[in-house]
Write a protein that holds these residues in place. Structure first.
Motif, mmCIF file in Angstrom:
data_model
loop_
_atom_site.group_PDB
_atom_site.id
_atom_site.type_symbol
_atom_site.label_atom_id
_atom_site.label_comp_id
_atom_site.label_asym_id
_atom_site.label_seq_id
_atom_site.Cartn_x
_atom_site.Cartn_y
_atom_site.Cartn_z
ATOM 1 N N ILE A 137 -0.502 -12.616 0.110
ATOM 2 C CA ILE A 137 -0.742 -14.054 0.059
ATOM 3 C C ILE A 137 0.474 -14.836 0.548
ATOM 4 N N GLU A 138 1.632 -14.440 0.091
ATOM 5 C CA GLU A 138 2.873 -15.167 0.383
ATOM 6 C C GLU A 138 3.977 -14.149 0.657
ATOM 7 N N PRO A 139 4.098 -13.673 1.907
ATOM 8 C CA PRO A 139 5.057 -12.610 2.224
ATOM 9 C C PRO A 139 6.501 -12.969 1.835
ATOM 10 N N GLN A 140 7.036 -12.154 0.926
ATOM 11 C CA GLN A 140 8.420 -12.297 0.486
ATOM 12 C C GLN A 140 8.978 -10.903 0.238
ATOM 13 N N ARG A 141 10.283 -10.829 0.252
ATOM 14 C CA ARG A 141 10.940 -9.535 0.112
ATOM 15 C C ARG A 141 10.807 -8.960 -1.302
ATOM 16 N N LEU A 142 11.039 -9.755 -2.343
ATOM 17 C CA LEU A 142 11.037 -9.262 -3.718
ATOM 18 C C LEU A 142 9.686 -8.676 -4.137
ATOM 19 N N PRO A 143 8.569 -9.393 -3.948
ATOM 20 C CA PRO A 143 7.288 -8.776 -4.328
ATOM 21 C C PRO A 143 6.980 -7.497 -3.537
ATOM 22 N N ALA A 144 7.402 -7.455 -2.276
ATOM 23 C CA ALA A 144 7.186 -6.244 -1.467
ATOM 24 C C ALA A 144 7.980 -5.070 -2.030
ATOM 25 N N MET A 145 9.232 -5.328 -2.437
ATOM 26 C CA MET A 145 10.054 -4.262 -3.018
ATOM 27 C C MET A 145 9.478 -3.806 -4.355
ATOM 28 N N ILE A 146 8.982 -4.744 -5.138
ATOM 29 C CA ILE A 146 8.358 -4.384 -6.418
ATOM 30 C C ILE A 146 7.117 -3.541 -6.174
ATOM 31 N N ALA A 147 6.325 -3.900 -5.167
ATOM 32 C CA ALA A 147 5.111 -3.130 -4.850
ATOM 33 C C ALA A 147 5.450 -1.699 -4.463
ATOM 34 N N VAL A 148 6.448 -1.531 -3.609
ATOM 35 C CA VAL A 148 6.837 -0.188 -3.159
ATOM 36 C C VAL A 148 7.416 0.617 -4.319
ATOM 37 N N GLY A 149 8.302 0.003 -5.096
ATOM 38 C CA GLY A 149 8.899 0.699 -6.242
ATOM 39 C C GLY A 149 7.862 1.077 -7.286
ATOM 40 N N SER A 150 6.945 0.173 -7.583
ATOM 41 C CA SER A 150 5.898 0.460 -8.577
ATOM 42 C C SER A 150 4.957 1.551 -8.084
ATOM 43 N N ALA A 151 4.659 1.539 -6.786
ATOM 44 C CA ALA A 151 3.801 2.593 -6.225
ATOM 45 C C ALA A 151 4.477 3.951 -6.357
ATOM 46 N N ALA A 152 5.794 3.992 -6.113
ATOM 47 C CA ALA A 152 6.531 5.256 -6.257
ATOM 48 C C ALA A 152 6.514 5.730 -7.704
ATOM 49 N N VAL A 153 6.695 4.819 -8.656
ATOM 50 C CA VAL A 153 6.630 5.194 -10.071
ATOM 51 C C VAL A 153 5.235 5.718 -10.407
ATOM 52 N N TYR A 154 4.204 5.058 -9.893
ATOM 53 C CA TYR A 154 2.827 5.505 -10.147
ATOM 54 C C TYR A 154 2.590 6.914 -9.605
ATOM 55 N N VAL A 155 3.015 7.147 -8.377
ATOM 56 C CA VAL A 155 2.752 8.437 -7.728
ATOM 57 C C VAL A 155 3.541 9.571 -8.382
#
Length: 174
Positions: A137-155
Motif C-alpha cells: 500500500i505504502e512502500p517503505q523500508r521499515l515495513p519491508a524489512m519487518i516482512a522479510v524478517g518475520s517471514a524468515a522467523v516463520y519459515v
C-alpha cells in the motif's frame, strides 16, 4: 498509525482462526545401519541365518534412553537424523549380550514447548501478512524489512521432538 492497527487486527483475527488448529512439528529419522548384533522389534530374531525363538535365549537386562531433537517442518523441511548404531552396540557389549529384542522407538512432541513455538510462528506469519500489505500500500523500508524478517522467523521456527528408545538385551542359551 491507526490504519496500521486496523490492518494488524484485520490480518491477526483471520490468521488466528485459520491457524489455531495447527501446530509445529519436526521429522526425525531414527535408524541404526551399523549395529554389529541382531536387533528385533519382536521377541524373535535371526542369528546368522537361523531364527532364534524366545525360549532359546535369556533376557539379561532391559534398557531405556531418551533424547530430543529440534528441526523445522512446513515450507522448509529440515529433518533431524539420528543414528543409534553406536549406542545399541555399546548397550549390548556392556551386558555381554548377543542381541536386542523388543526394541521400540516412540516419539513425543512436548505440547508446551511446541505450543509456544506455534505461537511464535503464528505471530511471525501475522506480522509478515501485515507488513507485506503495508509495504504494498505504502512502500517503505521499515515495513519491508519487518516482512522479510518475520517471514524468515516463520519459515525457520523449529519444533522439538522427544524420542524414547526401549528394549531388552538377550544372551543365547548354550
Amino acid at each position: 498509525m491507526n490504519r496500521y492497527l486496523s490492518l494488524f487486527i484485520t490480518a491477526f483475527v483471520p490468521s488466528a482462526l485459520v491457524f489455531s488448529g495447527c501446530t509445529v512439528g519436526v521429522k526425525v529419522l531414527v535408524d541404526a545401519p551399523n549395529v554389529e548384533y541382531p536387533v528385533s522389534q519382536t521377541s524373535n530374531f535371526y542369528y546368522g541365518d537361523q531364527l532364534v525363538l524366545a525360549d532359546e535365549y535369556e533376557v539379561l537386562d532391559t534398557f531405556e534412553f531418551t533424547f530430543s531433537r529440534l528441526g523445522t517442518s512446513g515450507i522448509v523441511d529440515l529433518d533431524a537424523r539420528v543414528d543409534l548404531s553406536d549406542q545399541l552396540n555399546m548397550i549390548i557389549k556392556e551386558h555381554d549380550g548377543d542381541a536386542i529384542t523388543g526394541l521400540t522407538v516412540s516419539v513425543h512432541n512436548p505440547p508446551f514447548t511446541n505450543g509456544l513455538l506455534w505461537f511464535v510462528k503464528t505471530v511471525a506469519l501475522t506480522a509478515t501478512l501485515v507488513s507485506t500489505t503495508v509495504t504494498i500500500i505504502e512502500p517503505q523500508r521499515l515495513p519491508a524489512m519487518i516482512a522479510v524478517g518475520s517471514a524468515a522467523v516463520y519459515v525457520f521456527t523449529p519444533a522439538k521432538a522427544t524420542i524414547k528408545v526401549e528394549g531388552s538385551v538377550v544372551k543365547l542359551l548354550e
